[in-house]
Design an enzyme around this catalytic site. Structure first.
Site, PDB file in Angstrom:
ATOM      1  N   HIS A 136      -0.860   8.332   1.144  1.00  0.00           N
ATOM      2  CA  HIS A 136      -1.468   8.291   2.546  1.00  0.00           C
ATOM      3  C   HIS A 136      -0.669   8.843   3.555  1.00  0.00           C
ATOM      4  O   HIS A 136      -0.992   9.127   4.767  1.00  0.00           O
ATOM      5  CB  HIS A 136      -1.378   6.825   2.996  1.00  0.00           C
ATOM      6  CG  HIS A 136      -2.234   5.777   2.139  1.00  0.00           C
ATOM      7  ND1 HIS A 136      -3.337   6.230   1.751  1.00  0.00           N
ATOM      8  CD2 HIS A 136      -1.922   4.719   1.267  1.00  0.00           C
ATOM      9  CE1 HIS A 136      -3.928   5.170   1.088  1.00  0.00           C
ATOM     10  NE2 HIS A 136      -2.962   4.261   0.763  1.00  0.00           N
ATOM     11  N   ASP A 172      -5.916   5.164  -7.406  1.00  0.00           N
ATOM     12  CA  ASP A 172      -5.333   3.892  -6.640  1.00  0.00           C
ATOM     13  C   ASP A 172      -6.464   2.783  -5.950  1.00  0.00           C
ATOM     14  O   ASP A 172      -7.324   3.663  -5.941  1.00  0.00           O
ATOM     15  CB  ASP A 172      -4.186   4.513  -5.481  1.00  0.00           C
ATOM     16  CG  ASP A 172      -3.490   3.447  -4.638  1.00  0.00           C
ATOM     17  OD1 ASP A 172      -2.243   3.335  -5.218  1.00  0.00           O
ATOM     18  OD2 ASP A 172      -3.865   2.820  -3.773  1.00  0.00           O
ATOM     19  N   HIS A 174      -6.541   2.322  -3.067  1.00  0.00           N
ATOM     20  CA  HIS A 174      -6.720   2.770  -1.683  1.00  0.00           C
ATOM     21  C   HIS A 174      -7.316   4.223  -1.531  1.00  0.00           C
ATOM     22  O   HIS A 174      -7.015   5.161  -2.561  1.00  0.00           O
ATOM     23  CB  HIS A 174      -5.717   2.642  -0.829  1.00  0.00           C
ATOM     24  CG  HIS A 174      -5.463   1.158  -0.714  1.00  0.00           C
ATOM     25  ND1 HIS A 174      -4.484   0.668  -1.484  1.00  0.00           N
ATOM     26  CD2 HIS A 174      -5.972  -0.023  -0.120  1.00  0.00           C
ATOM     27  CE1 HIS A 174      -4.231  -0.639  -1.347  1.00  0.00           C
ATOM     28  NE2 HIS A 174      -4.920  -0.981  -0.427  1.00  0.00           N
ATOM     29  N   ASP A 254      -2.608  -0.844  -8.085  1.00  0.00           N
ATOM     30  CA  ASP A 254      -3.144  -1.996  -7.309  1.00  0.00           C
ATOM     31  C   ASP A 254      -4.720  -1.990  -7.536  1.00  0.00           C
ATOM     32  O   ASP A 254      -5.327  -3.064  -7.243  1.00  0.00           O
ATOM     33  CB  ASP A 254      -2.828  -1.643  -5.615  1.00  0.00           C
ATOM     34  CG  ASP A 254      -3.213  -0.360  -5.240  1.00  0.00           C
ATOM     35  OD1 ASP A 254      -3.568   0.531  -6.048  1.00  0.00           O
ATOM     36  OD2 ASP A 254      -2.731  -0.112  -4.053  1.00  0.00           O
TER      37      ASP A 254
HETATM   38 ZN    ZN Z   1      -3.038   1.598  -2.991  1.00  0.00          ZN
END
Ligand code: ZN
Length: 380
Positions: A136, A172, A174, A254
Site C-alpha cells: 500500500h 493479499d 486487500h 490475511d
Molecule cells: Zn492485507
C-alpha cells in the site's frame, strides 16, 4: 520449483526481531521472526539457502519515493515525534502508521530485501522474502501499515535487469493499490489483485479493469474452489497472454480463514497450490509476504509455502518443540478460546471447498483476455 535447477533462497533480517508498530497495533505480533524460527526448527533452511538483506540506500529509495517523504520519516524518528503538518501530509505518526524506534531501518530493510530478491531471482531462481509485501506504500505517503513499497522495488529491479514484462500477482486480502498505481501506465508490468470486496482501501472494484491492471474482488467467505476457479479462469489465462519474463507474488496471509481483519476463508493448502501454479510458469520469481494478523495462520502459511517451494513433505503433526513455540504466541485481536488447536499442532489446513458463486464467475469473466477493448489502452 526453482528454474534451471537452482535452489530457492530465503531472504530475511534480524531487524524484524525488534519491537515495532507499538502496542494496540494489529502488527504488534510475532510474524517474520516466527516464520524464520519455525522453518529452522523443521530443518527446512540450510545455511546456503538463507541470505541476509541490507537496507536500501537513499538513492535506491529515491527511485520510487519522494525525497521529502523519506526525509520526513528520518526526521520524525530522530526527533521522536511527528509534527501535525508532517502527520497530515505524509500520513505517519497516526494510529494506522505509527512512529516507532527503528522504523526507517526496518522499512528500508524491507525494500533492500526485495531488491536483493529480484536480483537473485534473475539467476533463474525462486526467492522467498516473507518480510516483503508492503503493497500500500505510496511515493509520498504511508498507507495501510506500509511506509515504503517494497514490491514496487522488486518489479523495478527486474525491469532494470532487462526483463521486458513483469507480472505482479497480489493474493493479499486487500487491494494491491500502491503497486497497481505505480505501474498502471507502464506497458512492461501487469498487475492482478484478488481481494475482498467492500474492504479497505475500497479501490479495485470489478469495474476497475485496465488492459494491464486487473482486479478480482471476491465476496466475504470466499472458498478454495473459488480460488481455484479464479486461478484457472482469470489469473493463469492473463499470465499466458502477457508472457511474463519475471513474477512477483504478494502472499499476504490475511486472506486465510481465521484472520481477524478479513472475511476471506482460503485454506493455506489452496494458496500453496495457487503459488505452485504460478511457479510452474518457470520464470524468475519473487515470493513476498504481506498482511496477516493471526500469528498462527501467518506462520503456518508462510512456513508451509517455503516447504512446498523446496519440495519438503508437510508433516501431519508438528514436532513437540514447534508446538511449544506455537503455544507461546499471543494475539490481542484473537481471544484465547478462539485459538484453534489445529493452529498449534499442524501446518496444513483442512481444505475449504465450496460452491463457486456467480459473483466470482462474473469477476473472472471481466478479466478474461479478449473481453477488454483495445480502446481502453491509455496510449502509454
Ligand atoms: Zn492485507
Amino acid at each position: 520449483m526453482a528454474a534451471a535447477g537452482l535452489r530457492p533462497l530465503y531472504i530475511g533480517s534480524e531487524v524484524y526481531r525488534r519491537a515495532a508498530f507499538g502496542k494496540n497495533h494489529p502488527l504488534n505480533i510475532v510474524r517474520h521472526s516466527a516464520v524464520l524460527d519455525l522453518v529452522r526448527m523443521l530443518g527446512w533452511l540450510g545455511d546456503n539457502a538463507f541470505r541476509a538483506s541490507e537496507a536500501a540506500s537513499i538513492p535506491q529509495l529515491l527511485e520510487f519515493h519522494d525525497r521529502d517523504y523519506i526525509e520526513a520519516i528520518r526526521g520524525a524518528e530522530a526527533a521522536g515525534t511527528v509534527r501535525p503538518n508532517i502527520r497530515e501530509r505524509f500520513n505517519i505518526g497516526t494510529l494506522e502508521n505509527p512512529l516507532f524506534e527503528g522504523l526507517f531501518e526496518r522499512a528500508s530493510m524491507t525494500v533492500g530485501g526485495s531488491i536483493l530478491a529480484a536480483r537473485l531471482a534473475c539467476e533463474g531462481r525462486t526467492v522467498f522474502h516473507p518480510s516483503g509485501g508492503t503493497h500500500h506504500g505510496r511515493p509520498d505517503r504511508a498507507s495501510g501499515f506500509c511506509y515504503f513499497n517494497d514490491p514496487v522495488y522488486a518489479i523495478l529491479t527486474f525491469l532494470g535487469e532487462g526483463r521486458q514484462r513483469v507480472l505482479y500477482i497480489d493474493l493479499d486480502a486487500h487491494h494491491g493499490d500502491g503497486v497497481e498505481d505505480a505501474f498502471v501506465d507502464d506497458r512492461r508490468v501487469m498487475t492482478v489483485s484478488i481481494h475482498e470486496t467492500d474492504r479497505w482501501p475500497y479501490s479495485g472494484s470489478a469495474k476497475e479493469q485496465r488492459p494491464r491492471a486487473h482486479n478480482l474482488p471476491v465476496p466475504k467467505g470466499v472458498n478454495d474452489s473459488e480460488l481455484e476457479y479464479l486461478m484457472a479462469h482469470a489469473v493463469l489465462p492473463l499470465a499466458a497472454g502477457f508472457a511474463p519474463e519475471a513474477l512477483v507474488v504478494c502472499c499476504g496471509a490475511d486472506c486465510l480463514a481465521g484472520d481477524p481483519l478479513s472475511g476471506m476463508m482460503f485454506s493455506n493448502v489452496a494458496l500453496w497450490q495457487a503459488v505452485d501454479k504460478l511457479l510452474a510458469l518457470d520464470r524468475p520469481s519473487v515470493i513476498l509476504g504481506g498482511g496477516g494478523y493471526n500469528p498462527w495462520t501467518v506462520t503456518r502459511y508462510w512456513d508451509g509455502l517455503w516447504g512446498r517451494i523446496n519440495g519438503e513433505e508437510i508433516p501431519e503433526h508438528l514436532p513437540h518443540e514447534a508446538i511449544d513455540f506455537m503455544r507461546a504466541m499471543d494475539c490481542d485481536l484473537i481471544d484465547a478460546e478462539d485459538v484453534d488447536e489445529a493452529w498449534l499442532c499442524t501446518i496444513a489446513d483442512p481444505p475449504n471447498p465450496g460452491t463457486v458463486r456467480d459473483a466470482v464467475k462474473s469477476v473472472a469473466q471481466l478479466s478474461t483476455p479478449g473481453t477488454l477493448s483495445p480502446t481502453k489502452e491509455n496510449g502509454r
